[in-house]
Scaffold this motif. Structure first.
Motif, mmCIF file in Angstrom:
data_model
loop_
_atom_site.group_PDB
_atom_site.id
_atom_site.type_symbol
_atom_site.label_atom_id
_atom_site.label_comp_id
_atom_site.label_asym_id
_atom_site.label_seq_id
_atom_site.Cartn_x
_atom_site.Cartn_y
_atom_site.Cartn_z
ATOM 1 N N UNK A 118 0.862 -1.117 -0.061
ATOM 2 C CA UNK A 118 -0.092 0.180 -0.069
ATOM 3 C C UNK A 118 0.881 1.471 0.075
ATOM 4 N N UNK A 119 0.652 1.832 -0.964
ATOM 5 C CA UNK A 119 1.526 3.028 -1.114
ATOM 6 C C UNK A 119 1.477 4.199 -0.248
ATOM 7 N N UNK A 120 0.211 4.028 0.641
ATOM 8 C CA UNK A 120 0.109 5.136 1.533
ATOM 9 C C UNK A 120 0.384 4.744 3.092
ATOM 10 N N UNK A 121 0.878 3.304 3.091
ATOM 11 C CA UNK A 121 0.947 2.912 4.208
ATOM 12 C C UNK A 121 2.579 3.484 5.090
ATOM 13 N N UNK A 122 3.318 3.984 4.467
ATOM 14 C CA UNK A 122 4.744 4.463 5.128
ATOM 15 C C UNK A 122 4.403 5.663 6.079
ATOM 16 N N UNK A 123 4.741 5.453 7.343
ATOM 17 C CA UNK A 123 4.574 6.543 8.061
ATOM 18 C C UNK A 123 5.207 8.055 7.779
ATOM 19 N N UNK A 124 4.496 9.058 7.894
ATOM 20 C CA UNK A 124 5.060 10.341 7.612
ATOM 21 C C UNK A 124 5.776 11.038 8.850
ATOM 22 N N UNK A 125 6.798 11.597 8.574
ATOM 23 C CA UNK A 125 7.533 12.272 9.544
ATOM 24 C C UNK A 125 6.900 13.847 9.995
ATOM 25 N N UNK A 126 6.745 13.730 11.169
ATOM 26 C CA UNK A 126 5.901 15.137 11.655
ATOM 27 C C UNK A 126 7.005 16.119 11.973
ATOM 28 N N UNK A 127 6.956 17.430 11.565
ATOM 29 C CA UNK A 127 8.089 18.396 11.705
ATOM 30 C C UNK A 127 7.615 18.935 13.138
ATOM 31 N N UNK A 128 8.606 19.352 13.935
ATOM 32 C CA UNK A 128 8.377 19.901 15.252
ATOM 33 C C UNK A 128 8.132 21.362 14.873
ATOM 34 N N UNK A 129 6.938 22.141 15.192
ATOM 35 C CA UNK A 129 6.628 23.316 15.176
ATOM 36 C C UNK A 129 7.891 24.342 15.778
ATOM 37 N N UNK A 130 8.236 23.959 17.028
ATOM 38 C CA UNK A 130 9.280 24.905 17.740
ATOM 39 C C UNK A 130 10.480 24.835 16.915
ATOM 40 N N UNK A 131 10.957 23.713 16.476
ATOM 41 C CA UNK A 131 12.211 23.702 15.624
ATOM 42 C C UNK A 131 12.034 24.329 14.421
ATOM 43 N N UNK A 132 10.909 24.209 13.578
ATOM 44 C CA UNK A 132 10.835 25.075 12.432
ATOM 45 C C UNK A 132 11.100 26.592 12.621
ATOM 46 N N UNK A 133 10.345 26.844 14.061
ATOM 47 C CA UNK A 133 10.352 28.607 14.058
ATOM 48 C C UNK A 133 11.813 28.913 14.487
ATOM 49 N N UNK A 134 12.228 28.234 15.315
ATOM 50 C CA UNK A 134 13.667 28.618 15.918
ATOM 51 C C UNK A 134 14.770 28.492 14.687
ATOM 52 N N UNK A 135 14.673 27.645 14.027
ATOM 53 C CA UNK A 135 15.565 27.508 12.624
ATOM 54 C C UNK A 135 15.277 28.444 11.908
ATOM 55 N N UNK A 136 13.869 28.909 11.542
ATOM 56 C CA UNK A 136 13.612 29.907 10.738
ATOM 57 C C UNK A 136 14.195 31.164 11.254
ATOM 58 N N UNK A 137 14.157 31.445 12.594
ATOM 59 C CA UNK A 137 14.673 32.679 13.176
ATOM 60 C C UNK A 137 16.161 32.739 13.093
ATOM 61 N N UNK A 138 16.815 31.644 13.032
ATOM 62 C CA UNK A 138 18.130 31.407 13.032
ATOM 63 C C UNK A 138 18.585 32.043 11.835
ATOM 64 N N UNK A 139 17.989 31.604 10.728
ATOM 65 C CA UNK A 139 18.448 32.207 9.345
ATOM 66 C C UNK A 139 18.251 33.589 9.234
ATOM 67 N N UNK A 140 17.386 34.343 10.023
ATOM 68 C CA UNK A 140 17.333 35.767 9.902
ATOM 69 C C UNK A 140 18.289 36.674 10.914
ATOM 70 N N UNK A 141 19.157 35.741 11.609
ATOM 71 C CA UNK A 141 20.309 36.478 12.513
ATOM 72 C C UNK A 141 21.593 36.342 11.733
#
Length: 396
Positions: free
Chosen positions: A53-76
């Protein structure tokens, strides 16, 4: 399946396994099904088990805090202290300056990190953030409107940075904010009236470039501390100052361009401990109702254009530790003021027989001598009435 067919399939399987060892990093998937041997490539066009089943593979969830802080890191752009070197990996609670409760980011304290950059909209993803302290850095630009989504934020300290533009309206929509510190930035324009309708405990706007008049509803603020010093505010102190039964303990208006009288309603601030209106162009007499400020410890009226006699009752305030009336045009004070044992600076006035006063020619024309200020003689009965008015105005 016949024995001969099985033997052929195993020969094919052996062949593909051999090929798999020869193609390096390019993966080949092999298997045996009812239809024989299947092969899948690991490249972008590769397939897989046709029976899966092509949809059976688990999808990795992105940590919102990780995304937010990494986005901020690029703006520094600059991080001379190397704070952001620790901002690696998804364990954001291990980052320097980041504090968590469980796995949720609840506080950011990057005070004095000397970071240069901007504030990014993705910080709104930190839904559990209660404290954001960024004083003494080099952040610039404006605050993104998305920060209004920080419904848990209680303390916002952006002091001593390089923010600019008009007052950041987004802070008016952060619902649970109680501490706002925008000191030592480059904000300009007027201070919005709605700021003093918010349930804030501290409002620190000093050392910016704010202009215009002090909003009329200042006295109704729930804050205990309001600092508007070192701006370019003009006009008069609002006549409603104190009427709404404010809980203000410290009010600092020093070094602006304020004119007119101190309103008599100042006596309603019975809880006030510090009142500093120095370095303005305030005129007229000092209201007698100041003597109702029973808790005041520091009263600075210096470097204005006040005139007349300093009221006796002001000098008898029991908690007063420092009284400054220097560089005005006062013509005298009573024996009560002469007995003051604490800090009392009256230099640069027009008081006969006292040292360090203005030259007589400077005292011949009193600035604002024709200005008529409302005057309510303050006696103990008057102060009791004022306190009664305060209690009435503050009751639900």
């Amino acid at each position: 399946m016949s024995t001969k067919k099985k033997g052929n399939n195993f020969k094919l399987l052996s062949l593909f396994l051999f090929l798999g060892t020869c193609v390096g990093d390019y993966g080949i998937g092999v298997g045996i099904g009812e239809g024989g041997v299947w092969v899948g490539g690991g490249g972008s066009g590769g397939g897989g088990n046709p029976n899966s089943d092509p949809g059976s593979a688990p999808k990795q969830q992105t940590n919102p805090a990780y995304s937010a802080l990494q986005s901020w890191k690029t703006a520094i752009a600059e991080d001379p202290s190397g704070v952001l070197k620790t901002w690696v990996g998804e364990d954001v609670c291990s980052y320097k300056g980041i504090f968590c409760s469980g796995s949720s980011v609840t506080a950011i304290d990057l005070n004095k990190a000397n970071l240069k950059g901007t504030i990014v909209k993705d910080l709104s993803l930190l839904s559990d953030l209660t404290i954001l302290h960024l004083n003494s850095n080099r952040f610039s630009g404006q605050l993104p409107d998305s920060l209004r989504a920080l419904s848990s934020l209680q303390e916002l300290d952006l002091s001593n940075n390089r923010f600019s533009g008009s007052f950041p309206q987004v802070v008016l929509y952060i619902p649970n904010l109680v501490y706002l510190d925008l000191r030592f930035n480059g904000f300009t324009g007027s201070i919005p009236e709605s700021l003093f309708n918010k349930q804030l405990d501290a409002i620190l706007l000093n050392n910016n470039g704010f202009t215009g008049e002090i909003p009329e509803n200042l006295g109704s603020s729930s804050a205990s501390l309001v600092n508007l010093a070192n701006n370019k505010l003009s006009g008069e102190i609002p006549t409603s100052f104190g009427i709404s039964g404010s809980k203000l303990k410290e009010v600092l208006f020093l070094n602006n361009q304020l004119t007119g009288c101190i309103p008599e309603s100042v006596g309603l601030f019975s809880d006030i401990e510090v009142l500093d209106v120095s370095f303005n162009s305030l005129m007229g007499h000092v209201p007698d109702t100041i003597s109702c400020l029973s808790e005041i410890e520091v009263l600075n009226l210096g470097h204005n254009k006040f005139s007349g006699d300093l009221p006796d009752l002001v000098c008898s305030l029991r908690n007063l530790l420092n009284l400054t009336v220097a560089y005005n045009f006062f013509s005298g004070f009573s024996s009560e003021c002469s007995r003051i044992s604490f800090g009392f600076d009256f230099a640069g006035n027009c008081i006969p027989g006292k040292g360090y006063q203005r030259p007589q020619p400077d005292c011949s024309v009193i600035p604002g001598g024709s200005l008529s200020c409302l005057r309510i003689p303050a006696q103990p009965l008057t102060c009791a009435a004022i306190l009664g008015l305060k209690a009435t105005s503050s009751s639900p």
